[in-house]
Enzyme design. Structure first.
Site, PDB file in Angstrom:
ATOM      1  N   CYS A  77      49.736  40.464  41.281  1.00  0.00           N
ATOM      2  CA  CYS A  77      49.982  41.672  40.605  1.00  0.00           C
ATOM      3  C   CYS A  77      51.652  42.136  40.512  1.00  0.00           C
ATOM      4  CB  CYS A  77      49.216  43.018  40.767  1.00  0.00           C
ATOM      5  SG  CYS A  77      49.024  44.438  39.436  1.00  0.00           S
ATOM      6  N   HIS A 179      43.791  40.844  40.020  1.00  0.00           N
ATOM      7  CA  HIS A 179      43.471  41.008  41.569  1.00  0.00           C
ATOM      8  C   HIS A 179      42.529  40.314  41.898  1.00  0.00           C
ATOM      9  CE1 HIS A 179      46.316  44.395  42.104  1.00  0.00           C
ATOM     10  NE2 HIS A 179      45.953  44.838  40.808  1.00  0.00           N
ATOM     11  N   GLU A 181      41.560  39.898  45.069  1.00  0.00           N
ATOM     12  CA  GLU A 181      40.800  40.447  45.916  1.00  0.00           C
ATOM     13  C   GLU A 181      39.815  41.449  45.588  1.00  0.00           C
ATOM     14  OE1 GLU A 181      43.858  41.153  44.908  1.00  0.00           O
ATOM     15  OE2 GLU A 181      44.115  43.390  45.059  1.00  0.00           O
TER      16      GLU A 181
END
Lengths: 197, 251
Positions: A77, A179, A181
């Site tokens: 990001c 993202h 994650e």
């Protein structure tokens, strides 16, 4: 294997650490130059504003440390945007690994395009080892108002009115705008691929 | 292409999910972490956890719960309920929440929205509005719908977006619990005239209601609770249905 997450004034570090933990990997959060340089893998995350983040990195000479890393580095990001040449966000000169500029989304008609882009969008044109076993058109979670333009280092493309770089790769530097994650199983796969480099 | 989002909402009290939830395939239906992880596995795009605990212990319990959720759930989640300060938000984001939602506290002190957006960025500030249609317009209600105001929902949403709210979570009290569909008019008005995503809430009863709110009201996301908790609608089937109707969803 030692994996470090670079600690600086831009959020979401905890989420990255938990994503590593779900893969059975301990991520050390640090801003210590020696510790970062000695790591096997370096993750450079971030949610926040470009100029404030760059200023913070410069004050601690972390920008030079990052630019000099030889082991695999994964920017996420804002981390990816800071690895580019320049950001329109408060006219910020960035670290400059990738020869592309970061620009703000522009709505062609008022209110047609919601900014920031928030949600799941697909990635196409995948050509990087970090996308091994990740299907073309896989959905990833994005939250951003600025985007990296397309360039020679683009290894995945996403469309939000225009096509832009969803991922970049050059030498040992890997970077994703979304993202991983927070991108369910497909995102975890990308992190795992990076850890396996 | 950016997809429409399906968001299950879990009400939390003292660290446990409220309402009897009917799931035989999880060990503890009262455990928000386990239920959240199950929804994520089924294809939910995001989760909302609404804390309704009123005790003094709530802050600590909530922060611990948020850490547990962040540890086990691999999709984004929002935490709301009684958040009224920059410090509250800092603790929750540090604990691993992706976004927080504010409602009554922001209405009573609109500058809170500016402070939160400046401190943490608009992308993690969700403005929740409870609204009821009466006397020809939609009005803002506070304190979980118990207190009426004279302010129109659209006007408050517009002001809050100007102050930095990054998303609107709009609950129609007229529709909530009816299972007769979302409030298409006010959802559509906000979705089409505000430059931030609008999450529609209240009234989902059938899969067609989701098609309506995405296609006719152009909502960016739709939130529901009981129909998911009681398995009246399951997320994989809902997404298959939406896809067959031409709605762009994630699989």
């Amino acid at each position: 294997m030692k994996t470090v997450i670079i600690k600086y004034n831009a959020g979401n570090i905890r989420s990255v650490q938990f994503a590593l933990e779900r893969l059975g990997v301990n991520g050390t959060v640090t801003d210590d130059h020696e510790e970062i340089m000695a790591a096997d893998k370096v993750i450079f995350p971030g949610v926040g504003e470009a100029s404030t983040a760059m200023q913070y990195l410069k004050e601690r000479k972390l920008d030079e440390v990052i630019a000099g890393l030889k082991q695999p580095v994964l920017g996420i990001c804002l981390g990816m945007q800071l690895l580019c040449k320049h950001s329109e966000e408060n006219d910020t000169k960035c670290i400059g690994i990738f020869d592309v500029d970061v620009k703000r989304f522009q709505s062609p008609v008022e209110n047609l395009l919601k900014i920031p882009q928030i949600g799941w969008n697909n990635i196409t044109g995948l050509h990087s080892v970090v996308f091994e076993h990740v299907p073309e058109n896989a959905y990833m979670y994005f939250v951003h108002s600025y985007y990296a333009a397309l360039g020679a280092d683009t290894v995945a493309i996403t469309n939000y009115v225009i096509n832009y770089s969803a991922a970049l790769q050059k030498d040992n530097f890997y970077a994703v705008q979304f993202h991983p994650e927070k991108s369910a199983v497909a995102g975890a796969r990308i992190i795992e691929n990076f850890l396996n480099l | 292409m950016l997809t429409k989002r399906i968001i299950p909402c879990l009400d939390i009290k003292d660290g446990r999910t409220v309402k009897g939830i009917n799931f035989e395939n999880i060990r503890d239906a009262g455990d928000p972490i386990e239920l959240g992880a199950l929804y994520a596995e089924q294809g939910a795009d995001e989760l909302v956890f609404l804390d309704i605990t009123a005790t003094n212990e709530r802050r600590k319990t909530l922060a611990e719960l948020v850490t547990g959720i962040a540890r086990h759930v691999n999709i984004p989640f929002t935490v709301g309920g009684g958040i009224s300060s920059v410090e509250d938000v800092y603790v929750l984001l540090q604990s691993g929440a992706d976004k927080i939602s504010v409602n009554t506290s922001a209405f009573k002190d609109p500058a809170l929205v500016d402070r939160l957006a400046r401190e943490f960025g608009s992308q993690c500030i969700v403005l929740a509005i409870d609204t009821r249609f009466e006397d020809g317009d939609w009005y803002v209600y506070l304190n979980g719908g118990r207190v009426k105001t004279e302010v129109k929902a659209f006007d408050w949403a517009k002001e809050a977006v100007g102050r930095g709210a990054g998303e609107i979570l709009l609950t129609s009290m007229n529709n909530d619990g009816t299972k007769k569909g979302f409030a298409l008019d006010i959802t559509g008005q906000m979705a089409q005239h505000l430059n931030v995503p609008v999450i529609a809430s209240g009234g989902a009863g059938t899969m067609e209601h989701f098609t309506d709110v995405f296609e006719n009201a152009q909502a960016d996301a739709a939130l529901a609770a009981s129909i998911f908790h009681y398995k009246e609608i399951e997320i994989p089937a809902l997404k298959t249905f939406l896809y067959s109707k031409g709605v762009n969803v994630r699989f």
